[in-house]
Scaffold this motif. Structure first.
Motif, PDB file in Angstrom:
ATOM      1  N   ARG A  54       0.815  -1.220   0.000  1.00 45.48           N
ATOM      2  CA  ARG A  54       0.000   0.000   0.000  1.00 45.48           C
ATOM      3  C   ARG A  54       0.848   1.269   0.000  1.00 45.48           C
ATOM      4  N   CYS A  55       1.760   1.321  -0.950  1.00 48.73           N
ATOM      5  CA  CYS A  55       2.543   2.540  -1.135  1.00 48.73           C
ATOM      6  C   CYS A  55       2.568   2.853  -2.621  1.00 48.73           C
ATOM      7  N   SER A  56       3.083   3.992  -2.972  1.00 48.11           N
ATOM      8  CA  SER A  56       3.189   4.345  -4.387  1.00 48.11           C
ATOM      9  C   SER A  56       4.448   3.736  -4.982  1.00 48.11           C
ATOM     10  N   LYS A  57       4.370   3.374  -6.249  1.00 48.73           N
ATOM     11  CA  LYS A  57       5.540   2.830  -6.932  1.00 48.73           C
ATOM     12  C   LYS A  57       6.682   3.835  -6.936  1.00 48.73           C
ATOM     13  N   SER A  58       6.343   5.129  -7.043  1.00 42.37           N
ATOM     14  CA  SER A  58       7.386   6.157  -7.075  1.00 42.37           C
ATOM     15  C   SER A  58       8.197   6.179  -5.790  1.00 42.37           C
ATOM     16  N   THR A  59       7.566   5.818  -4.658  1.00 49.46           N
ATOM     17  CA  THR A  59       8.303   5.744  -3.386  1.00 49.46           C
ATOM     18  C   THR A  59       9.410   4.711  -3.458  1.00 49.46           C
ATOM     19  N   LEU A  60       9.100   3.551  -4.015  1.00 52.87           N
ATOM     20  CA  LEU A  60      10.104   2.487  -4.139  1.00 52.87           C
ATOM     21  C   LEU A  60      11.225   2.902  -5.081  1.00 52.87           C
ATOM     22  N   TYR A  61      10.869   3.538  -6.181  1.00 52.81           N
ATOM     23  CA  TYR A  61      11.898   3.949  -7.134  1.00 52.81           C
ATOM     24  C   TYR A  61      12.772   5.072  -6.584  1.00 52.81           C
ATOM     25  N   ARG A  62      12.189   5.973  -5.792  1.00 54.58           N
ATOM     26  CA  ARG A  62      13.013   7.028  -5.184  1.00 54.58           C
ATOM     27  C   ARG A  62      14.040   6.425  -4.236  1.00 54.58           C
ATOM     28  N   GLN A  63      13.638   5.378  -3.540  1.00 56.76           N
ATOM     29  CA  GLN A  63      14.547   4.766  -2.572  1.00 56.76           C
ATOM     30  C   GLN A  63      15.621   3.896  -3.237  1.00 56.76           C
ATOM     31  N   TRP A  64      15.219   3.085  -4.218  1.00 54.25           N
ATOM     32  CA  TRP A  64      16.155   2.057  -4.721  1.00 54.25           C
ATOM     33  C   TRP A  64      16.380   2.075  -6.228  1.00 54.25           C
ATOM     34  N   ARG A  65      15.574   2.820  -6.977  1.00 56.05           N
ATOM     35  CA  ARG A  65      15.753   3.072  -8.410  1.00 56.05           C
ATOM     36  C   ARG A  65      15.513   1.865  -9.319  1.00 56.05           C
ATOM     37  N   THR A  66      15.975   0.682  -8.971  1.00 56.25           N
ATOM     38  CA  THR A  66      15.733  -0.499  -9.806  1.00 56.25           C
ATOM     39  C   THR A  66      15.363  -1.697  -8.934  1.00 56.25           C
ATOM     40  N   LYS A  67      14.725  -2.667  -9.543  1.00 52.21           N
ATOM     41  CA  LYS A  67      14.359  -3.879  -8.802  1.00 52.21           C
ATOM     42  C   LYS A  67      15.589  -4.616  -8.263  1.00 52.21           C
ATOM     43  N   PRO A  68      16.650  -4.834  -9.056  1.00 56.08           N
ATOM     44  CA  PRO A  68      17.825  -5.515  -8.499  1.00 56.08           C
ATOM     45  C   PRO A  68      18.397  -4.824  -7.268  1.00 56.08           C
ATOM     46  N   ARG A  69      18.451  -3.478  -7.291  1.00 56.66           N
ATOM     47  CA  ARG A  69      18.968  -2.760  -6.120  1.00 56.66           C
ATOM     48  C   ARG A  69      18.041  -2.931  -4.924  1.00 56.66           C
ATOM     49  N   PHE A  70      16.762  -2.920  -5.178  1.00 55.01           N
ATOM     50  CA  PHE A  70      15.769  -3.102  -4.112  1.00 55.01           C
ATOM     51  C   PHE A  70      15.935  -4.484  -3.476  1.00 55.01           C
ATOM     52  N   VAL A  71      16.035  -5.514  -4.300  1.00 54.91           N
ATOM     53  CA  VAL A  71      16.183  -6.874  -3.786  1.00 54.91           C
ATOM     54  C   VAL A  71      17.517  -7.035  -3.065  1.00 54.91           C
ATOM     55  N   ALA A  72      18.579  -6.449  -3.603  1.00 53.48           N
ATOM     56  CA  ALA A  72      19.888  -6.522  -2.950  1.00 53.48           C
ATOM     57  C   ALA A  72      19.825  -5.884  -1.566  1.00 53.48           C
ATOM     58  N   ALA A  73      19.149  -4.737  -1.462  1.00 51.90           N
ATOM     59  CA  ALA A  73      19.011  -4.066  -0.165  1.00 51.90           C
ATOM     60  C   ALA A  73      18.208  -4.937   0.800  1.00 51.90           C
ATOM     61  N   ALA A  74      17.178  -5.604   0.304  1.00 45.63           N
ATOM     62  CA  ALA A  74      16.364  -6.479   1.146  1.00 45.63           C
ATOM     63  C   ALA A  74      17.181  -7.654   1.659  1.00 45.63           C
ATOM     64  N   LEU A  75      18.006  -8.228   0.812  1.00 46.07           N
ATOM     65  CA  LEU A  75      18.858  -9.336   1.229  1.00 46.07           C
ATOM     66  C   LEU A  75      19.824  -8.899   2.325  1.00 46.07           C
ATOM     67  N   ARG A  76      20.480  -7.757   2.115  1.00 45.25           N
ATOM     68  CA  ARG A  76      21.455  -7.275   3.096  1.00 45.25           C
ATOM     69  C   ARG A  76      20.784  -6.931   4.425  1.00 45.25           C
ATOM     70  N   ALA A  77      19.574  -6.404   4.361  1.00 40.25           N
ATOM     71  CA  ALA A  77      18.864  -6.032   5.592  1.00 40.25           C
ATOM     72  C   ALA A  77      18.493  -7.257   6.410  1.00 40.25           C
ATOM     73  N   ASN A  78      18.405  -8.414   5.758  1.00 42.85           N
ATOM     74  CA  ASN A  78      18.025  -9.641   6.457  1.00 42.85           C
ATOM     75  C   ASN A  78      19.222 -10.529   6.761  1.00 42.85           C
ATOM     76  N   ARG A  79      20.406  -9.960   6.644  1.00 43.69           N
ATOM     77  CA  ARG A  79      21.614 -10.726   6.948  1.00 43.69           C
ATOM     78  C   ARG A  79      21.679 -11.041   8.438  1.00 43.69           C
ATOM     79  N   GLU A  80      21.970 -12.285   8.753  1.00 40.97           N
ATOM     80  CA  GLU A  80      22.169 -12.671  10.142  1.00 40.97           C
ATOM     81  C   GLU A  80      23.024 -13.926  10.202  1.00 40.97           C
ATOM     82  N   ALA A  81      23.915 -13.963  11.169  1.00 44.14           N
ATOM     83  CA  ALA A  81      24.792 -15.121  11.347  1.00 44.14           C
ATOM     84  C   ALA A  81      24.124 -16.094  12.314  1.00 44.14           C
ATOM     85  N   ARG A  82      23.331 -16.982  11.782  1.00 44.29           N
ATOM     86  CA  ARG A  82      22.527 -17.856  12.625  1.00 44.29           C
ATOM     87  C   ARG A  82      23.348 -18.945  13.309  1.00 44.29           C
ATOM     88  N   LEU A  83      24.554 -19.205  12.820  1.00 44.92           N
ATOM     89  CA  LEU A  83      25.400 -20.214  13.452  1.00 44.92           C
ATOM     90  C   LEU A  83      26.402 -19.597  14.430  1.00 44.92           C
TER      91      LEU A  83
END
Length: 204
Positions: A54-83
């Motif tokens: 429930r946000c505008s597409k322009s909000t996502l593009y302002r933050q991350w500009r492309t889908k690959p960058r958005f997904v890369a940021a999501a991956l890094r944000a969920n980084r955790e050393a579980r072991l």
């Protein structure tokens, strides 16, 4: 259309990134990773994420500009050393516990890796983010487990099989779904460590 080119806006503004709270940002990240697991990377679009959160597409593009960058940021944000917290006092005990833990999250990680499979071959930033999020923290934790075992005198530093412990554990996580159509659950990984990893290290 689902290509990266089709998932870009016709124009990308040059305005500064909008202010998004950390909680809202994590909501975006959770949504994109969930949709990738459910539908595959190519099927996920910025339009779809915007609608589901429930946000505008322009909000996502302002933050991350492309889908690959958005997904890369999501991956890094969920980084955790579980072991990283494993320390049973022995090398064999630590490796058994690492197997149990890895088996518990293998379904979630394997699904994500499979869904990103072709995309990471095409985008270096995405591939790097995937390694930073799901591979490097766990490899570092395993190497720390091994280092402690060497320091305690349980195994010689020059033991040839030590180098391959991460490849053995993470390799079987990725290989079993392909070979047998089933994930490497905790029981399977524990049996693998008992039958293959510990004997290669000369441990019981």
């Amino acid at each position: 259309m689902t290509s990266q080119a089709a998932d870009r806006p016709e124009t990308v503004g040059t305005s500064r990134r909008s202010k998004i709270t950390p909680e809202r940002e994590q909501e975006f990240f959770d949504a994109v990773l969930h949709q990738i697991r459910e539908c595959g990377y190519d099927a996920v679009t910025m339009d779809g994420i915007a609608a589901s959160t429930r946000c505008s597409k322009s909000t996502l593009y302002r933050q991350w500009r492309t889908k690959p960058r958005f997904v890369a940021a999501a991956l890094r944000a969920n980084r955790e050393a579980r072991l990283a917290g494993i320390d049973t006092g022995t090398l064999a005990g630590d490796l058994r516990e690492a197997a149990r833990c890895a088996g518990q999250w293998s379904v979630k990680d394997t699904t994500l890796l499979q869904a990103l499979g072709h995309a990471v071959l095409q985008d270096r930033e995405l591939a790097r983010a995937l390694r930073e999020a799901l591979v490097e923290p766990e490899v570092a934790a395993l190497r720390e487990i091994i280092r402690r075992g060497v320091e305690r005198g349980e195994i010689a530093a020059g033991t040839p099989a030590l180098e391959y412990v991460p490849a053995q554990i993470f390799g079987v996580l990725r290989a079993r779904p392909v070979l047998e159509g089933r994930n490497a659950d905790p029981d399977y990984l524990l049996r693998f460590v008992e039958a293959a990893v510990l004997p290669a290290l000369g441990l019981r």
